[in-house]
Design a protein around this motif. Structure first.
Motif, PDB file in Angstrom:
ATOM      1  N   SER A 184      -4.899  13.557   9.868  1.00  0.00           N
ATOM      2  CA  SER A 184      -4.946  13.757   8.419  1.00  0.00           C
ATOM      3  C   SER A 184      -5.902  14.898   8.128  1.00  0.00           C
ATOM      4  O   SER A 184      -6.968  14.987   8.740  1.00  0.00           O
ATOM      5  CB  SER A 184      -5.445  12.493   7.712  1.00  0.00           C
ATOM      6  N   GLU A 185      -5.466  15.720   7.230  1.00  0.00           N
ATOM      7  CA  GLU A 185      -6.317  16.857   6.863  1.00  0.00           C
ATOM      8  C   GLU A 185      -7.616  16.355   6.251  1.00  0.00           C
ATOM      9  O   GLU A 185      -8.679  16.928   6.474  1.00  0.00           O
ATOM     10  CB  GLU A 185      -5.571  17.733   5.854  1.00  0.00           C
ATOM     11  N   CYS A 208      -1.004   9.295   6.028  1.00  0.00           N
ATOM     12  CA  CYS A 208      -1.147   8.359   4.898  1.00  0.00           C
ATOM     13  C   CYS A 208       0.011   7.385   4.857  1.00  0.00           C
ATOM     14  O   CYS A 208      -0.160   6.206   4.548  1.00  0.00           O
ATOM     15  CB  CYS A 208      -1.248   9.118   3.593  1.00  0.00           C
ATOM     16  N   LEU A 209       1.200   7.865   5.208  1.00  0.00           N
ATOM     17  CA  LEU A 209       2.344   6.958   5.243  1.00  0.00           C
ATOM     18  C   LEU A 209       2.141   5.906   6.316  1.00  0.00           C
ATOM     19  O   LEU A 209       2.408   4.715   6.096  1.00  0.00           O
ATOM     20  CB  LEU A 209       3.626   7.748   5.482  1.00  0.00           C
ATOM     21  N   TYR A 257       0.847  -1.189   0.000  1.00  0.00           N
ATOM     22  CA  TYR A 257       0.000   0.000   0.000  1.00  0.00           C
ATOM     23  C   TYR A 257       0.884   1.241   0.000  1.00  0.00           C
ATOM     24  O   TYR A 257       1.848   1.301   0.752  1.00  0.00           O
ATOM     25  CB  TYR A 257      -0.936  -0.006   1.205  1.00  0.00           C
ATOM     26  N   PHE A 258       0.519   2.216  -0.775  1.00  0.00           N
ATOM     27  CA  PHE A 258       1.318   3.432  -0.925  1.00  0.00           C
ATOM     28  C   PHE A 258       0.451   4.642  -0.655  1.00  0.00           C
ATOM     29  O   PHE A 258      -0.737   4.666  -0.995  1.00  0.00           O
ATOM     30  CB  PHE A 258       1.906   3.526  -2.330  1.00  0.00           C
ATOM     31  N   PRO A 259       1.051   5.677  -0.084  1.00  0.00           N
ATOM     32  CA  PRO A 259       0.281   6.893   0.153  1.00  0.00           C
ATOM     33  C   PRO A 259       0.080   7.673  -1.134  1.00  0.00           C
ATOM     34  O   PRO A 259       0.991   7.767  -1.976  1.00  0.00           O
ATOM     35  CB  PRO A 259       1.157   7.676   1.138  1.00  0.00           C
ATOM     36  N   LEU A 260      -1.106   8.229  -1.283  1.00  0.00           N
ATOM     37  CA  LEU A 260      -1.400   9.055  -2.442  1.00  0.00           C
ATOM     38  C   LEU A 260      -0.899  10.477  -2.208  1.00  0.00           C
ATOM     39  O   LEU A 260      -0.686  10.889  -1.062  1.00  0.00           O
ATOM     40  CB  LEU A 260      -2.909   9.093  -2.704  1.00  0.00           C
ATOM     41  N   TYR A 285      -9.044   5.185   4.628  1.00  0.00           N
ATOM     42  CA  TYR A 285      -7.913   5.711   3.856  1.00  0.00           C
ATOM     43  C   TYR A 285      -7.749   5.001   2.525  1.00  0.00           C
ATOM     44  O   TYR A 285      -7.150   5.533   1.591  1.00  0.00           O
ATOM     45  CB  TYR A 285      -6.606   5.545   4.655  1.00  0.00           C
ATOM     46  N   LEU A 286      -8.261   3.790   2.516  1.00  0.00           N
ATOM     47  CA  LEU A 286      -8.048   3.006   1.291  1.00  0.00           C
ATOM     48  C   LEU A 286      -8.938   3.553   0.184  1.00  0.00           C
ATOM     49  O   LEU A 286     -10.166   3.565   0.304  1.00  0.00           O
ATOM     50  CB  LEU A 286      -8.352   1.530   1.531  1.00  0.00           C
ATOM     51  N   MET A 287      -8.307   4.015  -0.852  1.00  0.00           N
ATOM     52  CA  MET A 287      -9.034   4.614  -1.972  1.00  0.00           C
ATOM     53  C   MET A 287      -9.114   3.641  -3.138  1.00  0.00           C
ATOM     54  O   MET A 287      -8.353   2.678  -3.222  1.00  0.00           O
ATOM     55  CB  MET A 287      -8.336   5.892  -2.441  1.00  0.00           C
ATOM     56  N   GLY A 288     -10.070   3.983  -3.978  1.00  0.00           N
ATOM     57  CA  GLY A 288     -10.098   3.254  -5.249  1.00  0.00           C
ATOM     58  C   GLY A 288      -9.520   4.157  -6.326  1.00  0.00           C
ATOM     59  O   GLY A 288      -9.262   5.341  -6.094  1.00  0.00           O
ATOM     60  N   GLN A 289      -9.306   3.595  -7.438  1.00  0.00           N
ATOM     61  CA  GLN A 289      -8.817   4.401  -8.561  1.00  0.00           C
ATOM     62  C   GLN A 289      -9.725   4.206  -9.750  1.00  0.00           C
ATOM     63  O   GLN A 289     -10.240   3.115  -9.987  1.00  0.00           O
ATOM     64  CB  GLN A 289      -7.380   4.025  -8.922  1.00  0.00           C
ATOM     65  N   THR A 290      -9.899   5.255 -10.393  1.00  0.00           N
ATOM     66  CA  THR A 290     -10.681   5.151 -11.627  1.00  0.00           C
ATOM     67  C   THR A 290      -9.894   5.842 -12.725  1.00  0.00           C
ATOM     68  O   THR A 290      -9.184   6.814 -12.479  1.00  0.00           O
ATOM     69  CB  THR A 290     -12.075   5.783 -11.430  1.00  0.00           C
ATOM     70  N   THR A 291     -10.002   5.327 -13.872  1.00  0.00           N
ATOM     71  CA  THR A 291      -9.295   5.914 -14.998  1.00  0.00           C
ATOM     72  C   THR A 291     -10.193   6.939 -15.678  1.00  0.00           C
ATOM     73  O   THR A 291     -11.340   6.639 -16.028  1.00  0.00           O
ATOM     74  CB  THR A 291      -8.917   4.831 -16.026  1.00  0.00           C
ATOM     75  N   VAL A 292      -9.675   8.125 -15.805  1.00  0.00           N
ATOM     76  CA  VAL A 292     -10.418   9.159 -16.535  1.00  0.00           C
ATOM     77  C   VAL A 292      -9.548   9.629 -17.701  1.00  0.00           C
ATOM     78  O   VAL A 292      -8.327   9.437 -17.683  1.00  0.00           O
ATOM     79  CB  VAL A 292     -10.784  10.352 -15.631  1.00  0.00           C
TER      80      VAL A 292
END
Lengths: 515, 478
Positions: free
Chosen positions: A347-348, A314-315, A223-226, A368-375
């Motif tokens: 976290s802000e 996030c880290l 897992y990596f911070p955005l 904190y776990l986000m999804g990603q979508t391609t735009v």
């Protein structure tokens, strides 16, 4: 006189006929251009967000009666739900599926269920299934078989490539020593279960051997911070560990994290965590069960992180999720900076992080776990993809995709040449309704949006349109999009694109089609 | 010049027609071939892309579309049933509506395929084909069908500027070749026409000179065929005209002389009588008798001239009637027998009985009278004159034969000329005007007959007149 007239007439006819020998090309240009009737569609504009789907079938994989492999069983699917919801629904169906002549129930005599909190996390192609503690009654092999069944079943979903299995929020071990992790499981439908189990067993530390000396290679989830403290996101990788101790595994994981994401975009550049640590990761047992891993960083490391653009919260979430998802029995992570424990973390975006007893638990970072979508934004006159982070619960939400489009590219993306495709000033509120019906996405946009398109002009209209079309189709699996403006179909706005009818998903306008 | 001009016009028009038709044939062939090729290509591609279009396999479809378009050196578009471009090998028209007649025909179900070649402004063609400076483009549309029927159309945008340029080049070359051939043809025609018309021009020029009075001009008898014949005929005519002119001049000269001679004689005698009042009465009487004689002679000459003139101008109408030639011959002999007996001459008449013919009785009387009178005049006293009438085939033949002085051979062809005399002195003594035989010949000619003489000096002459029995009048003997 008569002869002259006859001669003149004959000559005129000859010349006239010679002119008819071939009809000049383009002679019909004087005819009026034909027109086509107005396009019509079979749908009405959505006034909210819906997913209309035809009931289908889910494929569940359960152990066959003879125990040799996973056999497929089909159940009626629940239409009109998001993929994240779908993964959870399928998992529940699987866990509850009763035995029959072909298959055994997964639990056998054990009542399996999903954990109450964060039962299923779906993000970035990885599904993490958090089972209730009753799953521990299955035994190692049972748990492994359960993991295979979940992976094989959930990987049937589009874009799901592997499954992490937790029990009560912790990774499970597959050996008595409690050190052999399952790792991230991929689909194995049809493969021989005993063979797979043997392969798994072969990895564990032999009896009498030092686990610290038993290397392990495993497929796992990091897992990596955005960027900008927007959350965390995952990536899969195969790591090799020098030994099968929590400390060694933790060190290897931290080292892998420090190398940064290999495929993800929008993630923070990672600091060299190992060099910032003053001690090796320490493992200790918790009073209420479970393991705690303590990471000791040098003084001032938080400032270093912030200076490097790394959000400490996030880290911490990334480290916690990475360690707890893989290292068996890890309940949480304790972070020390200098000689003091990190007791507060904020976290802000997400607010205060609960730190109980200095322990950062996985459950504290659930949102904190986000999804990603391609735009699709625009670059050099073509559509260029960009990965945008969205709440994982909305990752496959059509509205979320359009909202991500309206936000436009962030600073990093702009630095890479990306430009916004949609009219300036438009936002999610301009999406009056969006629905998925069969293989078509129906989008109902506001009058303000239409005016924005008109302002952008003819040149930008095509890419503006297809940025939405391709974004919606890529993420939803639909193959066409139909636009409405204030509930009605409109033929022309800026003059180039014919907005009535449907638009097919078209990668021809994307930059990867060129070069 | 008019003929030449007409020839130029006809040849020019023919070449224009031929060039246009040739251009048309070439154009039709090339455009027809291209139409077939493009239509077939569109049909084949439509069959390939229909399932892809229906299934929505986007990546494969786009890649194939670009590859196929590149292979065809054209542009491919897939439009849905609303006419909206969903896929475009050049990606310029995605999302736009294609308002082409070919697309409309296919989408409306009017036809399964449609093809058309168009000329448009360069910007529009460039937008469609990507070809700079192109003015022509062709569109081939073919329906795509799926499980639900018509699902759209494949549009093949074909670059035809190259073909049009080739056609125009061929057309220019053809026109150039035809123009060159036309010019060469016209030059050759001009040359040939000059060759052909040169004799005619010469003839025309010669005729003009002749018209101006120079009857001695002749055209060169060159070449062959009709032109040579024309030159020969013209020269013959010119010779005749010259001869006639000479004869006319001679005639006028003779007529003047004949008219002037008695007048001169009369004037001399009258002046003598005027200036010699003491002339003996007998002499005066003799002079008066001579003057009277000369006046008679003048009157006869004028009468004869008027007769000839009337016959020349066909003013003397023929009074055709059925004549008993035997009786006419007998009558003339009867009338002149006393004159013959007075000279001691024997006048023998042998007319076959019952010979009839259609003719002018007055003129035929004069013919036989003149010939018989002449024969008696030019036969010495005691000689014999025979007059006979016989039937020979369809003709009646008079023969007036004497055993008189005869006519020298060199004079025989001229004795029928006006005022011609073999012995001028003698004929004047006998009261002749020199016109008698001319009148005879003219009158015989009016009946379609002929007259000739057979004579030997010192032995006598025989005048033979041949008359057709049923001819209605005849030509005046030339």
């Amino acid at each position: 006189m008569r002869r002259r007239r006859l001669l003149a007439l004959t000559l005129a006819m000859m010349l006239g006929l010679s002119g008819c020998a071939a009809r000049p090309v383009g002679e019909d240009e004087e005819k009026p251009a034909p027109t086509l009737p107005r396009a019509s569609v079979e749908w009405t504009a959505p006034d909210g967000d819906f997913i209309y789907g035809e009931p289908g079938l889910w494929t569940l994989y359960l152990p066959s009666r003879n125990g040799l492999n996973l056999a497929a069983q089909h159940v009626q699917s629940t239409p009109g739900i998001l993929r994240s919801e779908e993964a959870e629904a399928i998992a529940r169906e699987l866990l509850a599926y009763p035995a029959n002549q072909q298959v055994d129930a997964l639990g056998g005599g054990v009542q399996l269920a999903l954990a109450a909190e964060n039962p299923v996390e779906y993000s970035g192609g990885v599904v993490t299934v958090n089972l209730a503690s009753s799953a521990l009654g299955l035994g190692y092999r049972g748990v492994y078989t359960l993991g295979l069944a979940l992976a094989s079943t959930l990987c049937e979903l589009e874009n799901v490539r592997c499954v992490n299995v937790l029990v009560a929020g912790q990774s499970v071990s597959l050996d008595t020593g409690g050190m052999l992790p399952m790792g991230s499981v991929t689909a194995h439908p049809g493969e021989n279960l005993p063979v797979l189990w043997e392969q798994m067993e072969a990895r564990k530390t032999p009896v009498g051997s030092d686990a610290a000396q038993t290397p392990l290679t495993s497929y796992m989830t990091l897992y990596f911070p955005l960027d900008n403290g927007q959350g965390i996101i995952c990536e899969n990788r195969t790591l090799t560990f020098p030994g099968q101790t929590p400390g060694l595994m933790a060190s290897a994981i931290l080292e892998a994290l420090s190398q940064g994401a290999m495929y993800l975009t929008g993630v923070t550049e990672m600091p060299d965590l190992m060099s910032q640590m003053i001690y090796e990761p320490l493992t200790s047992e918790l009073a209420d069960g479970g393991r705690m891993i303590t990471l000791s960083f040098r003084e001032g490391v938080e400032a270093e992180w912030q200076a490097a653009g790394v959000d400490p919260a996030c880290l911490a979430a990334a480290i916690c999720y990475s360690l707890t998802t893989f290292i068996p029995g890890t309940a949480g992570v304790a972070i020390r900076v200098g000689d003091r424990p990190m007791t507060s973390l904020r976290s802000e975006k997400f607010g205060e992080v609960p730190v109980l007893g200095g322990l950062l638990r996985r459950s504290g970072f659930g949102n904190y776990l986000m999804g990603q979508t391609t735009v699709y934004f625009i670059r050099d006159g073509r559509l260029a993809p960009a990965e945008k982070s969205v709440d994982r619960g909305r990752a496959d939400s059509l509205r979320a995709q359009l909202a991500a489009l309206t936000e436009g590219p962030d600073a990093r993306e702009r630095a890479e040449g990306l430009e916004a495709a949609l009219p300036e000033g438009t936002g999610e509120e301009d999406v009056l309704g969006v629905a998925l019906e069969g293989d078509a996405v129906l989008v109902n946009l506001s009058e303000s949006f239409r005016s924005g398109i008109q302002r952008m002009g003819r040149e930008a209209e095509t890419l503006l349109c297809y940025s939405m079309v391709n974004t919606l189709c890529l993420n939803s699996g639909a193959r066409r999009v139909c636009f409405f403006f204030e509930g009605e179909q409109v033929e022309y706005i800026a003059g180039t694109v014919y907005w009535a009818g449907v638009f097919d998903y078209n990668t021809g306008l994307c930059e990867e089609s060129f070069g | 010049m008019k003929i030449l001009l007409a020839f130029f016009v006809v040849v020019g028009a023919s070449f224009i027609v031929a060039a246009n038709n040739m251009n048309g044939v070439v154009r039709n062939y090339l455009t027809g071939q291209r139409t077939r090729e493009d239509t077939q290509a569109a049909e084949n591609l439509a069959a390939i892309y229909a399932p892809l279009f229906q299934s929505g396999d986007v990546t494969d479809l786009n890649n194939r579309l670009q590859e196929d378009a590149l292979g065809l050196d054209g542009r491919l578009l897939l439009v849905d049933t609303d006419g909206k471009v969903q896929y475009d090998s050049l990606n310029g028209f995605c999302g736009q509506r294609l308002q082409l007649s070919e697309v409309l025909r296919v989408l409306s179900g009017e036809d399964t395929a449609s093809y058309g070649m168009h000329r448009a402004d360069r910007e529009a063609v460039y937008r469609m084909t990507g070809e700079a400076e192109a003015e022509y483009v062709a569109y081939g549309a073919h329906e795509m069908t799926g499980s639900r029927g018509l699902i759209g159309a494949l549009v093949y945008v074909s670059r035809i500027q190259g073909m049009m340029d080739s056609m125009n080049q061929v057309s220019r070359q053809l026109n150039t070749v035809f123009a060159l051939i036309g010019v060469v043809t016209l030059v050759l025609a001009l040359f040939l026409s000059r060759v052909v018309t040169s004799p005619i021009v010469n003839l025309s020029r010669t005729m003009r000179r002749m018209g101006e009075g120079d009857l001695s001009v002749r055209v060169p008898e060159k070449g062959s065929g009709e032109l040579l014949q024309l030159a020969v005929n013209y020269n013959t005519m010119a010779a005749q005209l010259e001869k006639m002119d000479r004869s006319r001049n001679q005639f006028v000269s003779n007529a003047s002389h004949e008219l002037k001679t008695p007048l001169t004689s009369m004037k001399i005698m009258l002046e003598t009588m005027l200036y010699e009042p003491d002339m003996p009465a007998e002499l005066r009487q003799e002079f008066m008798r001579d003057i009277n004689q000369e006046i008679d002679r003048l009157t006869q000459i004028i009468t004869d001239l008027l007769t000839l003139t009337r016959m020349d101008n066909r003013q003397d109408a023929m009074k055709m009637e059925d004549l008993d030639m035997s009786a006419l011959t007998e009558e003339i002999a009867r009338l002149l027998r006393p004159v013959a007996e007075k000279r001691g001459q024997k006048l023998i008449c042998r007319a076959a009985p019952g010979l009839r013919m259609r003719g002018d009785g007055g003129k035929l009387n004069q013919v036989l009278y003149n010939l018989t009178d002449n024969a008696m005049k030019y036969t010495q006293d005691g000689g014999t004159v025979q007059v006979s009438l016989e039937e020979e085939g369809e003709n009646l033949v008079w023969r007036v034969k004497d055993n008189g002085v005869g006519i020298p051979r060199e004079d025989q062809e001229h004795i029928f000329d006006r005022f011609y005399r073999v012995d001028k002195a003698r004929s004047r003594d006998t009261g002749g005007t020199g016109l008698g035989l001319s009148i005879v010949k003219q009158m015989v000619g009016l009946h379609g007959g002929s007259i000739r003489v057979e004579s030997e000096p010192g032995k006598g002459s025989c005048f033979i007149v041949t008359l057709p029995r049923d001819r209605e009048g005849g030509r005046t003997a030339g």
